[in-house]
Design a protein around this motif. Structure first.
Motif, PDB file in Angstrom:
ATOM      1  N   GLU A 339       0.856  -1.201   0.000  1.00 15.70           N
ATOM      2  CA  GLU A 339       0.000   0.000   0.000  1.00 15.70           C
ATOM      3  C   GLU A 339       0.885   1.241   0.000  1.00 15.70           C
ATOM      4  O   GLU A 339       1.985   1.226   0.562  1.00 15.70           O
ATOM      5  CB  GLU A 339      -0.919   0.038   1.231  1.00 15.70           C
ATOM      6  CG  GLU A 339      -2.030  -0.979   1.228  1.00 15.70           C
ATOM      7  CD  GLU A 339      -2.929  -0.870   2.455  1.00 15.70           C
ATOM      8  OE1 GLU A 339      -4.107  -1.242   2.353  1.00 15.70           O
ATOM      9  OE2 GLU A 339      -2.436  -0.422   3.522  1.00 15.70           O
ATOM     10  N   GLN A 377      -3.333   1.147  -6.496  1.00 15.12           N
ATOM     11  CA  GLN A 377      -4.423   0.175  -6.586  1.00 15.12           C
ATOM     12  C   GLN A 377      -3.964  -1.107  -7.273  1.00 15.12           C
ATOM     13  O   GLN A 377      -4.293  -2.211  -6.828  1.00 15.12           O
ATOM     14  CB  GLN A 377      -5.602   0.777  -7.349  1.00 15.12           C
ATOM     15  CG  GLN A 377      -6.394   1.793  -6.536  1.00 15.12           C
ATOM     16  CD  GLN A 377      -7.620   2.274  -7.298  1.00 15.12           C
ATOM     17  OE1 GLN A 377      -7.628   2.322  -8.525  1.00 15.12           O
ATOM     18  NE2 GLN A 377      -8.659   2.632  -6.570  1.00 15.12           N
ATOM     19  N   SER A 380      -1.436  -2.988  -4.965  1.00 11.52           N
ATOM     20  CA  SER A 380      -2.103  -3.540  -3.796  1.00 11.52           C
ATOM     21  C   SER A 380      -2.888  -4.797  -4.145  1.00 11.52           C
ATOM     22  O   SER A 380      -2.860  -5.800  -3.417  1.00 11.52           O
ATOM     23  CB  SER A 380      -3.035  -2.479  -3.195  1.00 11.52           C
ATOM     24  OG  SER A 380      -3.517  -2.889  -1.943  1.00 11.52           O
ATOM     25  N   ARG A 381      -3.598  -4.764  -5.280  1.00 15.93           N
ATOM     26  CA  ARG A 381      -4.338  -5.944  -5.710  1.00 15.93           C
ATOM     27  C   ARG A 381      -3.375  -7.093  -6.014  1.00 15.93           C
ATOM     28  O   ARG A 381      -3.626  -8.256  -5.651  1.00 15.93           O
ATOM     29  CB  ARG A 381      -5.181  -5.614  -6.944  1.00 15.93           C
ATOM     30  CG  ARG A 381      -5.913  -6.827  -7.557  1.00 15.93           C
ATOM     31  CD  ARG A 381      -6.896  -7.457  -6.578  1.00 15.93           C
ATOM     32  NE  ARG A 381      -7.415  -8.718  -7.067  1.00 15.93           N
ATOM     33  CZ  ARG A 381      -8.667  -8.922  -7.456  1.00 15.93           C
ATOM     34  NH1 ARG A 381      -9.545  -7.937  -7.403  1.00 15.93           N
ATOM     35  NH2 ARG A 381      -9.050 -10.108  -7.877  1.00 15.93           N
ATOM     36  N   ARG A 384      -2.289  -8.731  -2.781  1.00  7.89           N
ATOM     37  CA  ARG A 384      -3.339  -9.568  -2.174  1.00  7.89           C
ATOM     38  C   ARG A 384      -3.542 -10.872  -2.934  1.00  7.89           C
ATOM     39  O   ARG A 384      -3.938 -11.876  -2.343  1.00  7.89           O
ATOM     40  CB  ARG A 384      -4.653  -8.785  -2.106  1.00  7.89           C
ATOM     41  CG  ARG A 384      -4.630  -7.604  -1.159  1.00  7.89           C
ATOM     42  CD  ARG A 384      -6.020  -6.986  -1.033  1.00  7.89           C
ATOM     43  NE  ARG A 384      -5.981  -5.760  -0.254  1.00  7.89           N
ATOM     44  CZ  ARG A 384      -5.882  -4.546  -0.780  1.00  7.89           C
ATOM     45  NH1 ARG A 384      -5.824  -4.400  -2.107  1.00  7.89           N
ATOM     46  NH2 ARG A 384      -5.844  -3.479  -0.014  1.00  7.89           N
ATOM     47  N   GLU A 447     -10.332  -5.284  -2.350  1.00  5.24           N
ATOM     48  CA  GLU A 447      -9.545  -5.041  -1.150  1.00  5.24           C
ATOM     49  C   GLU A 447      -9.800  -6.046  -0.044  1.00  5.24           C
ATOM     50  O   GLU A 447      -9.155  -5.972   1.025  1.00  5.24           O
ATOM     51  CB  GLU A 447      -9.824  -3.626  -0.625  1.00  5.24           C
ATOM     52  CG  GLU A 447      -9.433  -2.527  -1.617  1.00  5.24           C
ATOM     53  CD  GLU A 447      -9.713  -1.142  -1.092  1.00  5.24           C
ATOM     54  OE1 GLU A 447     -10.373  -1.044  -0.039  1.00  5.24           O
ATOM     55  OE2 GLU A 447      -9.280  -0.169  -1.735  1.00  5.24           O
TER      56      GLU A 447
END
Length: 453
Positions: A339, A377, A380-381, A384, A447
């Protein structure tokens, strides 16, 4: 029973102090009410990190006086520390309490309410630059139910060119390990499973007590902070430890290895960067290079399996050219953060950066911010995705509505949010406040991981 309302502006340290002030008032018999309700006392814990924060602080003080013109309105915290002369003239403010005086809030208020005279003292602000003692604030209960932020350090000696905080918070002052441990033990006894050790400059914890220079061979001395972490780690019943924002130079092979050996430690690191361009970092008076920062990230990725590394980035710092911004963007793409908190540079009077030449126009800042937010974005994706179709441990917290469905939500050690369908309320009630190993099977949103037992 007098009624009191509190409002917090700013960082996690401020939030901790606001909770501690509220606890003082509860112990003195005050009834705590929402800020929008009529109260006898309003306390605004102010922020001064930017000119915008100053303005919001003033707005909340004026709003409080409008809610009840007869109430005692208290301005506390960082804005007070840098603008006490201005606040003295503000008719909306009845009491001015600076940093390192918040522990006296209840005593000051009791005295004020007992007299209610115009000649009563209004200003309780000390010269924070000469404060050497850590202010004794202590919490026994927090607003949340699973995770507690614990303030262990105050002040900063770094003097970044854009930052007013050393002037608002003073020099480094650290809380004793014994006092931190006592607070954590009390919170664990009340059911808290996780603590986050935080401070204004956490990596400086304990350096004021060291005889030697805290910076050795280009590395930040981690001895005192590591001793604190180990003492907290030994507390029975505590299951997780996180750290607040860290100075990149504190990350050494020794420090990372020591943390990796602690089972309760969460591999979630916030290493503040601010820029991926060395020329910009120099103007910011940041004390590392991009090569040095990248080296610290590599150390963490060797010591931990897929650690979460997050950061702060400022766009539009004075003198930042299009070329410098592109260098930063490419650097961020290479580091691959979990992030990024992206901030448009905000001029802060009283800092060196405020008077620098080549201030960047607001539309340019906005464009650069948008570009980095889009990058954030995507990164971060991607981070994950690593946890898709995997076994993860989640500290479940509460039932939340996502879309149109209810889920029991919580966080992995890497601070990735996870959601379990709340089909059985009894099972959810049993799991809330516990750490449970679950299977991921996709995403509820970009998220939020979807998990099942």
């Amino acid at each position: 029973m007098p009624k009191a309302a509190l409002h917090n502006l700013g960082c996690k340290v401020n939030a901790y102090e606001t909770e501690a002030m509220q606890q003082q008032l509860v112990e003195r018999g005050y009834e705590i009410v929402p800020f929008d309700e009529k109260a006898d006392v309003y306390i605004i814990n102010t922020c001064s990190v930017t000119n915008i924060a100053d303005r919001k602080s003033r707005q909340m003080l004026h709003r409080a006086k409008k809610l009840n013109p007869k109430a005692v309105v208290v301005a506390a915290g960082c804005y007070v520390q840098v603008a006490s002369e201005e606040l003295k003239k503000d008719a909306s403010v009845d009491l001015i309490i600076g940093n390192n005086r918040k522990a006296e809030l209840a005593d000051i208020l009791d005295e004020r309410l007992a007299h209610l005279k115009e000649e009563d003292e209004k200003v309780y602000v000390l010269d924070i630059a000469h404060a050497r003692e850590y202010e004794r604030l202590h919490l026994e209960q927090l607003g949340g139910h699973t995770r507690a932020f614990i303030k262990v350090q105050d002040g900063c000696n770094q003097f970044c060119s854009y930052c007013i905080i050393p002037y608002a918070r003073g020099r480094v002052r650290s809380r004793s390990r014994e006092d931190v441990a006592a607070e954590v033990k009390g919170l664990v006894a009340k059911g808290y499973k996780e603590v986050v050790l935080t401070g204004i400059h956490l990596s400086s914890y304990g350096i004021e007590h060291m005889e030697e220079n805290p910076v050795s061979h280009g590395n930040w001395n981690h001895r005192e902070l590591l001793a604190l972490i180990r003492e907290v780690h030994a507390i029975e019943g505590l299951e997780r430890i996180r750290l607040g924002s860290l100075e990149p130079r504190i990350i050494t092979e020794e420090f990372a290895g020591a943390l990796a050996a602690l089972p309760k430690f969460c591999p979630h690191f916030h290493l503040s960067l601010q820029s991926g361009c060395d020329e910009t970092l120099q103007r910011m008076n940041r004390h590392y290079t991009t090569e040095d920062y990248e080296k610290r990230c590599r150390i963490l990725r060797r010591a931990f399996e897929h650690p979460a590394i997050t950061t702060d980035v400022i766009v539009g710092f004075p003198g930042e050219t299009k070329e410098e911004f592109e260098i930063t963007k490419k650097y961020l793409e290479r580091i691959r953060f979990y992030e990024m908190h992206v901030f448009k540079y905000s001029r802060r009077e009283g800092t060196k950066a405020a008077v620098m030449k080549d201030q960047v126009p607001e539309p340019v800042k906005a464009q650069r911010s948008d570009a980095l937010l889009s990058l954030e974005q995507a990164m971060s994706r991607q981070y994950r995705e690593h946890f898709k179709n995997a076994r993860v441990k989640v500290l479940f917290e509460e039932i939340t509505v996502i879309g149109e469905k209810e889920y029991l939500t919580g966080y992995t050690p890497q601070y990735v949010r996870a959601a379990l369908p709340a089909e059985n309320k009894e099972d959810c009630a049993r799991l809330a406040g516990t750490i449970c190993e679950v299977q991921t099977d996709g995403f509820v949103t970009d998220e939020v991981l979807r998990v099942h037992l």
